[in-house]
Design a protein around this motif. Structure first.
Motif, PDB file in Angstrom:
ATOM      1  N   TRP A  35     102.882 -80.023  91.396  1.00 44.12           N
ATOM      2  CA  TRP A  35     101.781 -80.677  90.928  1.00 44.12           C
ATOM      3  C   TRP A  35     100.592 -79.938  90.531  1.00 44.12           C
ATOM      4  O   TRP A  35     100.458 -78.804  91.092  1.00 44.12           O
ATOM      5  CB  TRP A  35     101.149 -81.811  91.712  1.00 44.12           C
ATOM      6  N   SER A  47      98.555 -89.922  93.125  1.00 44.05           N
ATOM      7  CA  SER A  47      98.669 -89.406  91.537  1.00 44.05           C
ATOM      8  C   SER A  47      99.366 -90.588  91.010  1.00 44.05           C
ATOM      9  O   SER A  47      99.973 -91.623  91.742  1.00 44.05           O
ATOM     10  CB  SER A  47      99.775 -88.294  91.571  1.00 44.05           C
ATOM     11  N   LEU A 104     102.951 -84.044  87.313  1.00 40.52           N
ATOM     12  CA  LEU A 104     103.937 -83.847  88.316  1.00 40.52           C
ATOM     13  C   LEU A 104     105.131 -83.308  87.476  1.00 40.52           C
ATOM     14  O   LEU A 104     105.723 -84.039  86.562  1.00 40.52           O
ATOM     15  CB  LEU A 104     104.138 -85.172  89.140  1.00 40.52           C
TER      16      LEU A 104
END
Length: 898
Positions: free
Chosen positions: A29, A106, A9
């Motif tokens: 990302w 994530s 990210l």
């Protein structure tokens, strides 16, 4: 079930940035798989982003995008409530793939805002009250503030900047690893501040802040005319420290007239000339609480009346030491000089240790090359001294490195060093803007591999906060022509999006109201030095290239008026709005077909100017289309058509003969699509003949060189391009390599075969412009390209090309979506069989062209092409096979026609 993972990210291209002032940060990302054999054709069909003001998404969630049906995974804009200053925001992302399966969340990443408005700056600018002559070099200033705190600190953040260059310390320790802060911008319009987390630097009770400030780019000697004070005549510092305690209370320490100021050991510090450091004048512990600042040594700082409206948060990655080198040799020259050989033409400085008597002086002078007798050579430095002087304090072993200067060098002359000069005493600190490495190129030819290394080292040395032309002589400026020529190559080697974002904003800031563009950015030249063709076109080419390579529509939108201003400036030159035949131009700078005594190649300047005018008009039309500006898109497509018509009428005969029978003239006409049909065929023939008549040597300068091999390869003469690229004798890309070059030279014959020099006047040995051939190595030889309709490698164009002189070639590019790999190897030169290995990241598609291939004999992974997975379309063409591929790794085996 295969696990889809959201990873890597970034916010505004950076990992966990601290101190940004973007109102709507953009998040990106990459998608990966935990499976050792991930399936092909993975695409994102939806995403969800959550943002919280603390680490707890359940309690402090401020924005939830919800499930958004979209394949966008690059530069997705935050659309939540207005951000608050000095606040850390955490975020996480989950996605759904083309099979409807969710990835799961994530890992958490964050960004932190800085001071978002001028009103949030409570600090005052402070300067020294000592009387000085601003027209001469001055010792660096020390600023000091002692303060006390009482309580448990949970967070402490410093916001700081300076008029000049500064280094920040807290309680005797350096804060951060950044160098040359606040960086170089158009200071009167845009001045960056930096943000530092100093929580762990503070101690309960007494503390002390220290700032050291030197002239730097702000008011030091810049350019080759001994001009100073180009942005201001007073150095100053600005600092604001916010300390938050466990009970929620806050203490703020600001720069004001309660600070004290003095001078220390740095007696001179200049970008070009180097640094003089007298260790006997050190004020030991001056930046600690226990230090006693006597009235004779220290005086009260003075408030300096200077605006804060131009303050912006740091935009680019900072400059840092990225590598350390040891000398590969220490030798005596025929003249008896002691010289270190660092083995690499580098940019930065030498750190050394010494044990000497008080007052003993050690001098280090820096140079790029030796002369043909093997002596230390500084003729090409012009007025730049590139000399660091250290005066010992005589208290055992001492260590020194400069702070506010840098040198471009391979060789270092050492004078006055006591005792033996040994390698362990000296370390070369390589300094550059700390950009992430994104690309690698390799092939079977070791000279070409060295050329690629030289290109990278040239970029490392010259991308020091701005894209400079050279790092050694009295110049080191952000020349626009060099930047636009090299930007595409640079975007393969490193992630240059933040770097050029900052620089094109300065270009826009320095651009005149009528659209004129200075020769250098930031502009430090006299007002009348502006707006050469191919140089001013950086206003269009650079934002477009960042869009092309990263898909950055916001920057394109932001720079659109600047782009349009430059095209309109060209339209308004002279009597004919479709020809540019007036004003000063650099022409084909340093072209080898120049007349005696001229730096300009023989290609007519008005031909070059009109060709670039057409090119910028075309790019502007494409930018308008991308941004949904339909009327502008139509208008500038029409302008391109008209400029092209006038170009043909002015410079091409009815039979198709170009008036300028030069390599550069033909290259521009072809590269910028200014000729068609029979005219185009004739111009192509002319170019090939010009190259063949030179026995496969080039004669191009700064303007024609970046496009030369591209034009040949794209117009059916890849074999000619290869012979040019692999040429080892002068003039060629590989000639400097055969002469031991470790960076790109400014001149094709910077050092002649007999060891003599092209000139003293303008002969840099670290000048990246001709390194633009790297773009061709990546794009054409290895075959990695993108499409402006789906920019940023969302749609990848792969076209690996075998060719004589290479047994294999391969390249990787870590794009915004993940790693792209393209490599080919010639298996059997007799049968022409070759293998192409390719890797395409998730959430992208690739169009692959395999030249001279046949569908019926093409294999993928050992299977017939019609049985392979992940291939969406297959098409046989006259020249080969075109395939549309989903993500994944592929291996194609084909036979090339003999």
């Amino acid at each position: 079930m295969q696990d889809l993972i959201v990873a890597q990210l970034t916010c505004e291209y950076r990992v966990n940035p601290v101190g940004i002032d973007v109102a709507k940060p953009r998040l990106s990302w990459k998608l990966t798989s935990s499976s050792p054999t991930p399936r092909r054709g993975v695409k994102q069909t939806a995403y969800q982003i959550q943002v919280a003001a603390s680490g707890d998404f359940s309690d402090s969630l401020i924005w939830d995008s919800g499930k958004v049906a979209s394949d966008q995974s690059v530069l997705v804009s935050y659309e939540g409530p207005a951000l608050e200053a000095r606040t850390r925001y955490v975020y996480r992302v989950q996605v759904w793939n083309d099979q409807g399966k969710a990835s799961g969340w994530s890992e958490t990443a964050y960004w932190e805002t800085g001071l978002l408005t001028t009103a949030e700056w409570k600090a005052s600018w402070i300067t020294t009250a000592q009387l000085r002559n601003p027209e001469v070099e001055e010792p660096a200033d020390l600023f000091r503030k002692a303060f006390e705190i009482n309580g448990q600190v949970t967070k402490a953040t410093v916001y700081a900047t300076a008029l000049g260059l500064y280094e920040l310390t807290l309680n005797g320790s350096r804060v951060g690893e950044d160098l040359f802060s606040p960086g170089w911008t158009s200071y009167t319009k845009r001045l960056q501040y930096q943000t530092y987390d100093v929580t762990t630097h503070l101690q309960n009770g007494g503390n002390a802040l220290g700032m050291m400030v030197a002239d730097g780019w702000y008011k030091g000697n810049m350019g080759w005319k001994d001009r100073r004070n180009l942005f201001g005549s007073e150095r100053a510092a600005l600092l604001q420290l916010h300390i938050t305690f466990e009970d929620g209370s806050e203490q703020v320490v600001i720069s004001d007239d309660s600070w004290t100021t003095s001078e220390g050991a740095i007696q001179l510090s200049e970008i070009y000339h180097g640094e003089t450091y007298d260790a006997r004048l050190e004020k030991q512990g001056w930046d600690t609480f226990s230090y006693s600042a006597t009235a004779t040594d220290w005086i009260a700082a003075a408030i300096y009346d200077h605006p804060k409206e131009q303050l912006i948060a740091q935009e680019n990655e900072p400059a840092r030491i990225v590598e350390q080198l040891k000398p590969i040799a220490i030798f005596q020259t025929p003249s008896g000089e002691t010289v270190l050989d660092m083995g690499q033409n580098m940019v930065g400085w030498i750190r050394f240790s010494v044990t000497g008597e008080a007052g003993q002086t050690i001098t280090l002078q820096h140079a790029e090359v030796l002369d043909k007798e093997g002596n230390f050579y500084i003729g090409n430095l012009r007025k730049a001294k590139q000399t660091n002087v250290y005066i010992c304090k005589g208290e055992g072993e001492e260590s020194y490195a400069p702070r506010f200067t840098f040198q471009g060098f391979r060789y270092v002359k050492v004078v006055g060093y006591p005792g033996d000069v040994l390698p362990e005493h000296f370390t070369g600190c390589v300094i550059t803007t700390d950009l992430a490495t994104t690309g690698q190129f390799e092939c079977s030819n070791p000279l070409v591999n060295q050329l690629q290394r030289n290109i990278v080292w040239g970029q490392i040395g010259n991308f020091l906060d701005v894209p400079t032309d050279c790092p050694q002589r009295d110049e080191r400026l952000g020349w626009t022509g060099d930047a636009q020529a090299f930007i595409r190559t640079s975007a393969f080697n490193r992630n240059v999006a933040p770097f050029f974002t900052k620089w094109v904003r300065d270009l826009k800031a320095d651009q005149a109201p009528d659209g004129a563009v200075p020769f250098v950015i930031p502009d430090v030249l006299p007002d009348d030095l502006h707006s050469s063709s191919a140089w001013g076109d950086a206003a269009v080419i650079c934002p477009w290239t960042i869009y092309l390579c990263y898909g950055d529509k916001r920057l394109l939108e932001e720079q659109y008026d600047s782009m349009k201003g430059w095209v309109e400036y060209q339209r308004n030159q002279g009597d004919n709005p479709y020809l540019w035949n007036t004003g000063f131009h650099f022409g084909d700078w340093l072209g080898l077909d120049a007349k005696e005594g001229s730096y300009k190649g023989s290609t007519p300047e008005d031909l070059i100017a009109t060709a670039f005018y057409a090119y910028s008009s075309k790019l502007l039309a494409q930018a308008a289309e991308v941004l949904g500006k339909a009327d502008d898109a139509a208008s500038y497509r029409s302008l391109f058509t008209k400029v092209k018509e006038h170009f043909r009428n002015e410079f091409i005969t009815p039979s198709g003969r170009l008036c300028a029978s030069t390599q550069t003239g033909t290259v521009l006409a072809l590269m910028f699509e200014l000729v068609e049909g029979e005219q185009k065929a004739r111009v192509i023939q002319t170019l090939v003949k010009l190259v063949e008549d030179q026995e496969y040597h080039l004669t191009t300068g700064f303007v024609g060189t970046p496009y030369l091999c591209h034009v040949l390869s794209e117009n059916g003469h890849h074999d000619v391009a290869l012979k040019l690229a692999l040429q080892e004798s002068f003039p060629s890309w590989l000639y400097p390599v055969t002469q031991g070059a470790t960076t790109i030279w400014e001149h094709w014959d910077g050092v002649k075969a007999d060891g003599s020099f092209w000139s003293d006047d303008m002969n840099s040995f670290n000048h990246y412009a001709y390194g633009a051939i790297g773009d061709w190595l990546y794009q054409v030889v290895a075959g990695i390209d993108t499409d402006h309709q789906e920019a940023g490698y969302k749609l990848i164009k792969l076209r690996p090309r075998i060719g004589e002189g290479f047994e294999y070639a391969k390249a990787t590019l870590d794009s915004m979506y993940g790693e792209i790999y393209s490599g080919w190897e010639l298996n059997d030169s007799h049968s022409g069989q070759w293998t192409a290995n390719l890797s395409i990241p998730a959430n992208t598609t690739a169009e692959l062209f395999l030249p001279n291939a046949k569908l019926e004999s093409l294999l993928e992974g050992g299977l017939p092409i019609f049985e392979a997975e992940g291939i969406y379309a297959r098409k046989q063409t006259f020249n080969g096979v075109t395939l549309t591929l989903g993500s994944g790794s592929y291996q194609f085996t084909t036979s090339a026609a003999k």
